[in-house]
Design a protein around this motif. Sequence first.
Motif, PDB file in Angstrom:
ATOM      1  N   GLN A 100      -2.802  13.790   3.165  1.00 60.14           N
ATOM      2  CA  GLN A 100      -1.985  12.809   2.455  1.00 60.14           C
ATOM      3  C   GLN A 100      -1.010  12.130   3.414  1.00 60.14           C
ATOM      4  N   ALA A 101      -0.453  12.910   4.327  1.00 62.97           N
ATOM      5  CA  ALA A 101       0.496  12.337   5.285  1.00 62.97           C
ATOM      6  C   ALA A 101      -0.169  11.247   6.118  1.00 62.97           C
ATOM      7  N   PHE A 102      -1.421  11.492   6.509  1.00 66.96           N
ATOM      8  CA  PHE A 102      -2.143  10.486   7.297  1.00 66.96           C
ATOM      9  C   PHE A 102      -2.360   9.221   6.469  1.00 66.96           C
ATOM     10  N   GLU A 103      -2.749   9.403   5.197  1.00 68.20           N
ATOM     11  CA  GLU A 103      -2.962   8.234   4.337  1.00 68.20           C
ATOM     12  C   GLU A 103      -1.671   7.446   4.129  1.00 68.20           C
ATOM     13  N   PHE A 104      -0.583   8.161   3.889  1.00 69.84           N
ATOM     14  CA  PHE A 104       0.688   7.495   3.622  1.00 69.84           C
ATOM     15  C   PHE A 104       1.235   6.798   4.873  1.00 69.84           C
ATOM     16  N   ASP A 105       0.832   7.315   6.063  1.00 77.33           N
ATOM     17  CA  ASP A 105       1.264   6.658   7.308  1.00 77.33           C
ATOM     18  C   ASP A 105       0.678   5.258   7.431  1.00 77.33           C
ATOM     19  N   MET A 106      -0.388   4.996   6.688  1.00 78.50           N
ATOM     20  CA  MET A 106      -1.032   3.684   6.744  1.00 78.50           C
ATOM     21  C   MET A 106      -0.337   2.645   5.868  1.00 78.50           C
ATOM     22  N   ILE A 107       0.600   3.100   5.043  1.00 79.90           N
ATOM     23  CA  ILE A 107       1.321   2.169   4.166  1.00 79.90           C
ATOM     24  C   ILE A 107       2.340   1.391   4.992  1.00 79.90           C
ATOM     25  N   PRO A 108       2.284   0.064   4.982  1.00 79.18           N
ATOM     26  CA  PRO A 108       3.219  -0.718   5.806  1.00 79.18           C
ATOM     27  C   PRO A 108       4.639  -0.658   5.248  1.00 79.18           C
ATOM     28  N   PRO A 109       5.640  -0.731   6.119  1.00 81.46           N
ATOM     29  CA  PRO A 109       7.041  -0.707   5.668  1.00 81.46           C
ATOM     30  C   PRO A 109       7.344  -1.809   4.656  1.00 81.46           C
ATOM     31  N   GLU A 110       6.689  -2.967   4.822  1.00 83.22           N
ATOM     32  CA  GLU A 110       6.949  -4.086   3.908  1.00 83.22           C
ATOM     33  C   GLU A 110       6.608  -3.725   2.466  1.00 83.22           C
ATOM     34  N   PHE A 111       5.585  -2.894   2.297  1.00 81.05           N
ATOM     35  CA  PHE A 111       5.238  -2.468   0.942  1.00 81.05           C
ATOM     36  C   PHE A 111       6.320  -1.564   0.366  1.00 81.05           C
ATOM     37  N   LEU A 112       6.783  -0.609   1.170  1.00 86.18           N
ATOM     38  CA  LEU A 112       7.860   0.268   0.708  1.00 86.18           C
ATOM     39  C   LEU A 112       9.107  -0.545   0.361  1.00 86.18           C
ATOM     40  N   ASN A 113       9.404  -1.546   1.180  1.00 89.61           N
ATOM     41  CA  ASN A 113      10.576  -2.384   0.933  1.00 89.61           C
ATOM     42  C   ASN A 113      10.478  -3.123  -0.393  1.00 89.61           C
ATOM     43  N   SER A 114       9.264  -3.431  -0.840  1.00 86.00           N
ATOM     44  CA  SER A 114       9.072  -4.219  -2.057  1.00 86.00           C
ATOM     45  C   SER A 114       9.229  -3.393  -3.329  1.00 86.00           C
ATOM     46  N   LEU A 115       9.236  -2.069  -3.210  1.00 85.21           N
ATOM     47  CA  LEU A 115       9.274  -1.211  -4.394  1.00 85.21           C
ATOM     48  C   LEU A 115      10.657  -1.221  -5.031  1.00 85.21           C
ATOM     49  N   LYS A 116      10.663  -1.215  -6.365  1.00 79.73           N
ATOM     50  CA  LYS A 116      11.919  -1.230  -7.111  1.00 79.73           C
ATOM     51  C   LYS A 116      11.856  -0.225  -8.253  1.00 79.73           C
ATOM     52  N   ALA A 117      12.992   0.379  -8.536  1.00 76.34           N
ATOM     53  CA  ALA A 117      13.146   1.252  -9.690  1.00 76.34           C
ATOM     54  C   ALA A 117      14.578   1.103 -10.177  1.00 76.34           C
ATOM     55  N   SER A 118      14.788   1.337 -11.456  1.00 70.51           N
ATOM     56  CA  SER A 118      16.100   1.046 -12.041  1.00 70.51           C
ATOM     57  C   SER A 118      17.200   1.978 -11.555  1.00 70.51           C
ATOM     58  N   ASP A 119      16.840   3.161 -11.022  1.00 72.88           N
ATOM     59  CA  ASP A 119      17.884   4.103 -10.625  1.00 72.88           C
ATOM     60  C   ASP A 119      18.026   4.253  -9.112  1.00 72.88           C
ATOM     61  N   ILE A 120      17.465   3.330  -8.350  1.00 76.07           N
ATOM     62  CA  ILE A 120      17.746   3.271  -6.912  1.00 76.07           C
ATOM     63  C   ILE A 120      18.090   1.835  -6.541  1.00 76.07           C
ATOM     64  N   ALA A 121      18.789   1.686  -5.443  1.00 79.49           N
ATOM     65  CA  ALA A 121      19.181   0.351  -4.989  1.00 79.49           C
ATOM     66  C   ALA A 121      17.964  -0.426  -4.499  1.00 79.49           C
ATOM     67  N   ASN A 122      18.054  -1.736  -4.571  1.00 84.12           N
ATOM     68  CA  ASN A 122      17.014  -2.583  -3.993  1.00 84.12           C
ATOM     69  C   ASN A 122      17.015  -2.465  -2.472  1.00 84.12           C
ATOM     70  N   HIS A 123      15.872  -2.771  -1.877  1.00 80.28           N
ATOM     71  CA  HIS A 123      15.795  -2.810  -0.414  1.00 80.28           C
ATOM     72  C   HIS A 123      16.787  -3.820   0.159  1.00 80.28           C
ATOM     73  N   ARG A 124      16.862  -4.987  -0.481  1.00 86.21           N
ATOM     74  CA  ARG A 124      17.779  -6.030  -0.018  1.00 86.21           C
ATOM     75  C   ARG A 124      18.647  -6.497  -1.168  1.00 86.21           C
ATOM     76  N   PHE A 125      19.937  -6.628  -0.900  1.00 87.75           N
ATOM     77  CA  PHE A 125      20.793  -7.318  -1.858  1.00 87.75           C
ATOM     78  C   PHE A 125      21.905  -8.045  -1.109  1.00 87.75           C
ATOM     79  N   THR A 126      22.481  -9.026  -1.799  1.00 86.18           N
ATOM     80  CA  THR A 126      23.540  -9.855  -1.245  1.00 86.18           C
ATOM     81  C   THR A 126      24.836  -9.548  -1.979  1.00 86.18           C
TER      82      THR A 126
END
Length: 266
Positions: free
Chosen positions: A93-119
């Motif tokens: 699983q670690a090998f598979e998850f290493d293939m996930i680009p950072p940009e995808f992780l940055n795009s993820l949102k959930a109501s109880d964590i902060a956004n990747h980017r905010f102003t």
Amino acid sequence: MSKPNEGNAEVDIPPELLITNFNNPIEAIVQSTYPNLLSRYQNGQFVQSRAILASTIEAVDQINDYVLKLVPGEQREYYSADKIDKSQINDAQAFEFDMIPPEFLNSLKASDIANHRFTLKVGTPITLLRDLDPSQGFVTGTRLIVTRLGQFVLQAQIMSGKNAGNMILIPRIPMSPSRSPWPFKLVRRQFPISVSYAMTLDKPQGQSLNNVGLYLPRSVIRHDQLKVAFSSVKSKNGLKILIQDKDDKAMSSTINAVFKEVFGNL
């Protein structure tokens, strides 16, 4: 067998609560909830007594970005550092998850964590997403107003309640969703806050606001969403609702999985 007032039902909104005349729905809900904003945006009492509630994270972000562009002041953007927690996964699983680009992780949102980017700007209302100092009132859900923008810490002040005026320095901390909607655990290092001109419908529980704008770009289906929205406003006169269909046309009803008598509690 469902009773007539139970289950999924199309609920007609009382006409006096509706915003139906608009070209830009976000502009309309902001003007209704924050009238004369440009002359009052630094007034903590004005800001803390009202909020826009929206049914999706995407709508909340659109509204907050719109308001931040309206109000004057120097702005600063903040970005998170995101990674996948590998402590409870196997090597494959670690090998598979290493293939996930950072940009995808940055795009993820959930109501109880902060956004990747905010102003942020000085004077921006924010909501805490984690307990930081309960003894001083800095707990999850507390609304504050930003007083200083630093690179590594933010300074903010509680806007209302018995702890009003208390100041805090907010650091970046690692956060993960309480229930991960993804097949891995995201760890996001970011300031544990969200901009709160607008909030998702689950955020204001326990708060009592003078003015609430309810923005529904799509039907409400969770049984408690309308209940939370209505219980957060002090009186019926302080509530306005804007519902739109996929073509941005005004609607006067919404799908609601709750008792229709919810309006009777207003």
